[in-house]
Write a protein that holds these residues in place. Structure first.
Motif, PDB file in Angstrom:
ATOM      1  N   MET A 161       0.820  -1.570   0.004  1.00 57.13           N
ATOM      2  CA  MET A 161       0.023  -0.546  -0.083  1.00 57.13           C
ATOM      3  C   MET A 161       0.442   1.021  -0.270  1.00 57.13           C
ATOM      4  SD  MET A 161      -2.860   1.540  -0.026  1.00 57.13           S
ATOM      5  CE  MET A 161      -3.752   3.222   1.172  1.00 57.13           C
ATOM      6  N   LEU A 162       1.913   1.478   1.160  1.00 53.33           N
ATOM      7  CA  LEU A 162       2.295   2.621   1.073  1.00 53.33           C
ATOM      8  C   LEU A 162       3.680   2.871  -0.309  1.00 53.33           C
ATOM      9  CD1 LEU A 162       4.494   2.752   4.283  1.00 53.33           C
ATOM     10  CD2 LEU A 162       2.579   3.719   3.173  1.00 53.33           C
ATOM     11  N   TRP A 163       4.132   1.531  -0.792  1.00 50.88           N
ATOM     12  CA  TRP A 163       4.767   1.783  -2.143  1.00 50.88           C
ATOM     13  C   TRP A 163       3.741   2.546  -3.616  1.00 50.88           C
ATOM     14  CZ3 TRP A 163       2.852  -0.634  -7.071  1.00 50.88           C
ATOM     15  CH2 TRP A 163       2.255  -1.724  -7.047  1.00 50.88           C
ATOM     16  N   MET A 164       2.006   1.856  -3.174  1.00 50.73           N
ATOM     17  CA  MET A 164       1.694   2.325  -4.120  1.00 50.73           C
ATOM     18  C   MET A 164       1.378   3.762  -4.207  1.00 50.73           C
ATOM     19  SD  MET A 164      -2.246   0.487  -5.356  1.00 50.73           S
ATOM     20  CE  MET A 164      -1.820  -0.547  -4.186  1.00 50.73           C
ATOM     21  N   LYS A 165       0.855   4.434  -2.745  1.00 50.80           N
ATOM     22  CA  LYS A 165       0.638   5.988  -2.641  1.00 50.80           C
ATOM     23  C   LYS A 165       2.394   6.567  -2.844  1.00 50.80           C
ATOM     24  CE  LYS A 165      -1.496   6.527   1.265  1.00 50.80           C
ATOM     25  NZ  LYS A 165      -1.445   7.313   3.059  1.00 50.80           N
ATOM     26  N   ALA A 166       3.035   5.913  -2.356  1.00 54.25           N
ATOM     27  CA  ALA A 166       4.772   6.848  -2.723  1.00 54.25           C
ATOM     28  C   ALA A 166       4.462   6.411  -4.451  1.00 54.25           C
ATOM     29  CB  ALA A 166       6.021   6.139  -2.814  1.00 54.25           C
ATOM     30  N   LEU A 167       3.530   6.114  -5.131  1.00 52.02           N
ATOM     31  CA  LEU A 167       3.825   5.156  -6.836  1.00 52.02           C
ATOM     32  C   LEU A 167       3.162   6.951  -7.368  1.00 52.02           C
ATOM     33  CD1 LEU A 167       4.793   2.531  -7.706  1.00 52.02           C
ATOM     34  CD2 LEU A 167       6.631   4.255  -7.907  1.00 52.02           C
ATOM     35  N   HIS A 168       1.376   7.063  -6.265  1.00 55.19           N
ATOM     36  CA  HIS A 168       0.996   8.360  -6.802  1.00 55.19           C
ATOM     37  C   HIS A 168       1.240   9.375  -6.739  1.00 55.19           C
ATOM     38  CE1 HIS A 168      -3.314   9.155  -7.410  1.00 55.19           C
ATOM     39  NE2 HIS A 168      -3.690  10.048  -6.065  1.00 55.19           N
ATOM     40  N   ILE A 169       1.536   9.573  -5.523  1.00 55.14           N
ATOM     41  CA  ILE A 169       1.886  11.099  -5.172  1.00 55.14           C
ATOM     42  C   ILE A 169       2.925  11.539  -6.283  1.00 55.14           C
ATOM     43  CG2 ILE A 169       3.360  12.294  -3.827  1.00 55.14           C
ATOM     44  CD1 ILE A 169       2.191  10.631  -1.462  1.00 55.14           C
ATOM     45  N   ILE A 170       4.589  10.447  -6.815  1.00 56.16           N
ATOM     46  CA  ILE A 170       4.835  10.866  -7.756  1.00 56.16           C
ATOM     47  C   ILE A 170       4.709  10.987  -8.552  1.00 56.16           C
ATOM     48  CG2 ILE A 170       7.227   9.643  -8.982  1.00 56.16           C
ATOM     49  CD1 ILE A 170       7.728   8.300  -6.645  1.00 56.16           C
ATOM     50  N   PHE A 171       4.172  10.310  -9.527  1.00 51.48           N
ATOM     51  CA  PHE A 171       2.903  10.415 -10.879  1.00 51.48           C
ATOM     52  C   PHE A 171       2.371  11.963 -10.961  1.00 51.48           C
ATOM     53  CE2 PHE A 171       4.167   5.955 -11.569  1.00 51.48           C
ATOM     54  CZ  PHE A 171       5.322   6.499 -12.877  1.00 51.48           C
ATOM     55  N   VAL A 172       1.428  12.190  -9.593  1.00 50.49           N
ATOM     56  CA  VAL A 172       0.576  13.406  -9.603  1.00 50.49           C
ATOM     57  C   VAL A 172       1.578  14.527  -9.892  1.00 50.49           C
ATOM     58  CG1 VAL A 172      -0.602  15.017  -7.901  1.00 50.49           C
ATOM     59  CG2 VAL A 172      -1.457  12.369  -7.694  1.00 50.49           C
ATOM     60  N   VAL A 173       3.154  14.163  -9.053  1.00 50.60           N
ATOM     61  CA  VAL A 173       3.319  16.072  -8.711  1.00 50.60           C
ATOM     62  C   VAL A 173       4.084  15.929 -11.128  1.00 50.60           C
ATOM     63  CG1 VAL A 173       6.066  16.619  -8.565  1.00 50.60           C
ATOM     64  CG2 VAL A 173       5.083  15.280  -6.870  1.00 50.60           C
ATOM     65  N   CYS A 174       4.355  15.035 -11.365  1.00 49.88           N
ATOM     66  CA  CYS A 174       4.680  14.638 -12.891  1.00 49.88           C
ATOM     67  C   CYS A 174       3.421  14.726 -13.648  1.00 49.88           C
ATOM     68  CB  CYS A 174       4.854  13.490 -13.279  1.00 49.88           C
ATOM     69  SG  CYS A 174       7.006  12.254 -12.226  1.00 49.88           S
ATOM     70  N   LEU A 218      -1.411   6.873 -15.399  1.00 49.80           N
ATOM     71  CA  LEU A 218      -0.672   6.365 -13.920  1.00 49.80           C
ATOM     72  C   LEU A 218      -1.128   6.557 -13.050  1.00 49.80           C
ATOM     73  CD1 LEU A 218       2.940   5.913 -15.319  1.00 49.80           C
ATOM     74  CD2 LEU A 218       1.283   3.496 -15.171  1.00 49.80           C
ATOM     75  N   VAL A 219      -1.662   7.868 -12.577  1.00 46.39           N
ATOM     76  CA  VAL A 219      -2.922   8.750 -11.338  1.00 46.39           C
ATOM     77  C   VAL A 219      -3.771   7.710 -10.810  1.00 46.39           C
ATOM     78  CG1 VAL A 219      -3.530  10.346 -10.622  1.00 46.39           C
ATOM     79  CG2 VAL A 219      -1.244  10.804 -11.328  1.00 46.39           C
ATOM     80  N   ILE A 220      -4.424   7.667 -12.309  1.00 51.06           N
ATOM     81  CA  ILE A 220      -5.871   7.205 -12.005  1.00 51.06           C
ATOM     82  C   ILE A 220      -6.109   6.051 -11.567  1.00 51.06           C
ATOM     83  CG2 ILE A 220      -7.997   6.407 -13.642  1.00 51.06           C
ATOM     84  CD1 ILE A 220      -7.802   9.434 -15.093  1.00 51.06           C
ATOM     85  N   LEU A 221      -4.469   4.868 -12.303  1.00 53.95           N
ATOM     86  CA  LEU A 221      -4.700   3.483 -12.076  1.00 53.95           C
ATOM     87  C   LEU A 221      -4.313   3.369 -10.650  1.00 53.95           C
ATOM     88  CD1 LEU A 221      -3.023   2.570 -15.447  1.00 53.95           C
ATOM     89  CD2 LEU A 221      -5.784   1.997 -14.216  1.00 53.95           C
ATOM     90  N   LEU A 222      -3.400   4.182 -10.277  1.00 61.58           N
ATOM     91  CA  LEU A 222      -2.359   4.108  -8.479  1.00 61.58           C
ATOM     92  C   LEU A 222      -4.094   4.597  -8.071  1.00 61.58           C
ATOM     93  CD1 LEU A 222       1.029   5.349  -9.866  1.00 61.58           C
ATOM     94  CD2 LEU A 222       0.119   2.848  -8.500  1.00 61.58           C
ATOM     95  N   GLY A 223      -4.118   5.454  -8.081  1.00 64.75           N
ATOM     96  CA  GLY A 223      -5.643   5.572  -7.099  1.00 64.75           C
ATOM     97  C   GLY A 223      -6.567   5.007  -7.177  1.00 64.75           C
ATOM     98  N   ILE A 224      -7.198   4.288  -8.204  1.00 62.99           N
ATOM     99  CA  ILE A 224      -7.860   2.915  -7.789  1.00 62.99           C
ATOM    100  C   ILE A 224      -6.937   1.269  -7.842  1.00 62.99           C
ATOM    101  CG2 ILE A 224      -9.114   1.052  -9.445  1.00 62.99           C
ATOM    102  CD1 ILE A 224      -9.797   3.334 -11.428  1.00 62.99           C
ATOM    103  N   GLY A 225      -5.993   1.529  -7.693  1.00 62.86           N
ATOM    104  CA  GLY A 225      -5.479   0.677  -6.682  1.00 62.86           C
ATOM    105  C   GLY A 225      -5.938   1.055  -4.951  1.00 62.86           C
ATOM    106  N   MET A 226      -5.318   2.377  -4.788  1.00 60.23           N
ATOM    107  CA  MET A 226      -5.222   2.275  -3.153  1.00 60.23           C
ATOM    108  C   MET A 226      -7.188   1.929  -2.387  1.00 60.23           C
ATOM    109  SD  MET A 226      -2.576   5.220  -2.486  1.00 60.23           S
ATOM    110  CE  MET A 226      -3.458   6.862  -3.826  1.00 60.23           C
ATOM    111  N   LEU A 227      -7.644   2.740  -3.765  1.00 58.89           N
ATOM    112  CA  LEU A 227      -9.756   2.370  -3.208  1.00 58.89           C
ATOM    113  C   LEU A 227      -9.634   1.278  -3.142  1.00 58.89           C
ATOM    114  CD1 LEU A 227     -12.419   3.403  -3.234  1.00 58.89           C
ATOM    115  CD2 LEU A 227     -12.641   2.950  -5.803  1.00 58.89           C
ATOM    116  N   SER A 228      -9.431   0.251  -4.113  1.00 56.76           N
ATOM    117  CA  SER A 228      -8.899  -1.012  -3.572  1.00 56.76           C
ATOM    118  C   SER A 228      -8.522  -1.546  -2.338  1.00 56.76           C
ATOM    119  CB  SER A 228      -8.700  -2.208  -5.130  1.00 56.76           C
ATOM    120  OG  SER A 228      -7.302  -2.210  -5.054  1.00 56.76           O
ATOM    121  N   THR A 229      -7.808  -1.418  -1.681  1.00 56.23           N
ATOM    122  CA  THR A 229      -7.114  -1.724  -0.571  1.00 56.23           C
ATOM    123  C   THR A 229      -7.758  -1.889   0.551  1.00 56.23           C
ATOM    124  OG1 THR A 229      -6.171   0.078   0.335  1.00 56.23           O
ATOM    125  CG2 THR A 229      -5.013  -1.477  -1.711  1.00 56.23           C
TER     126      THR A 229
END
Length: 139
Positions: free
Chosen positions: A1-14, A58-69
């Motif tokens: 979960m934390l790696w997903m959140k970190a990647l989500h934040i990174i891609f939000v910044v990008c 990627l932001v959307i997919l990672l967000g959906i991934g976090m939602l699914s947890t």
């Protein structure tokens, strides 16, 4: 979960770096007086749009991934729905940028620098609101 959140934040910044810079290219495009400069800025905008669009996905997919947890938590949280409304607006904003870029590339864009300067400020407001919602979780 934390790696997903970190990647989500990174891609939000990008993604946001593109959402901030793309309208600035259009400001310069609208203010350019030479056709060669306008063409170069339109092509830069086209390349940037193509570059940042996968970050949005990627932001959307990672967000959906976090939602699914933990869907029970997220789907019942008011702040989450407010954030999703902001996200829907930003996706629409992204696609509107694409329309403006396409018009610039085709040489048919007629918006002023003043219009694009205002348009450029919109994602800043949503960034502030969405970060506050995600961190403070006010409702």
């Amino acid at each position: 979960m934390l790696w997903m959140k970190a990647l989500h934040i990174i891609f939000v910044v990008c993604w946001f770096s593109g959402l901030f810079y793309l309208p600035r290219l259009l400001v310069n495009y609208a203010g350019a007086s030479h056709d060669a400069t306008r063409e170069q800025l339109a092509q830069m905008a086209r390349r940037l749009y193509r570059f940042v669009t996968p970050f949005m996905v990627l932001v959307i997919l990672l967000g959906i991934g976090m939602l699914s947890t933990n869907p029970g938590y997220y789907l019942h949280a008011g702040w989450f729905w407010a954030k999703m409304a902001g996200m829907a607006f930003l996706v629409a904003y992204h696609f509107q940028c694409g329309r403006y870029v396409r018009a610039a590339v085709e040489g048919r864009d007629r918006h002023s620098t003043r219009y694009y300067r205002f348009f450029n400020e919109v994602p800043v407001l949503f960034l502030f609101a969405m970060v506050m919602l995600a961190v403070l979780k006010p409702f």
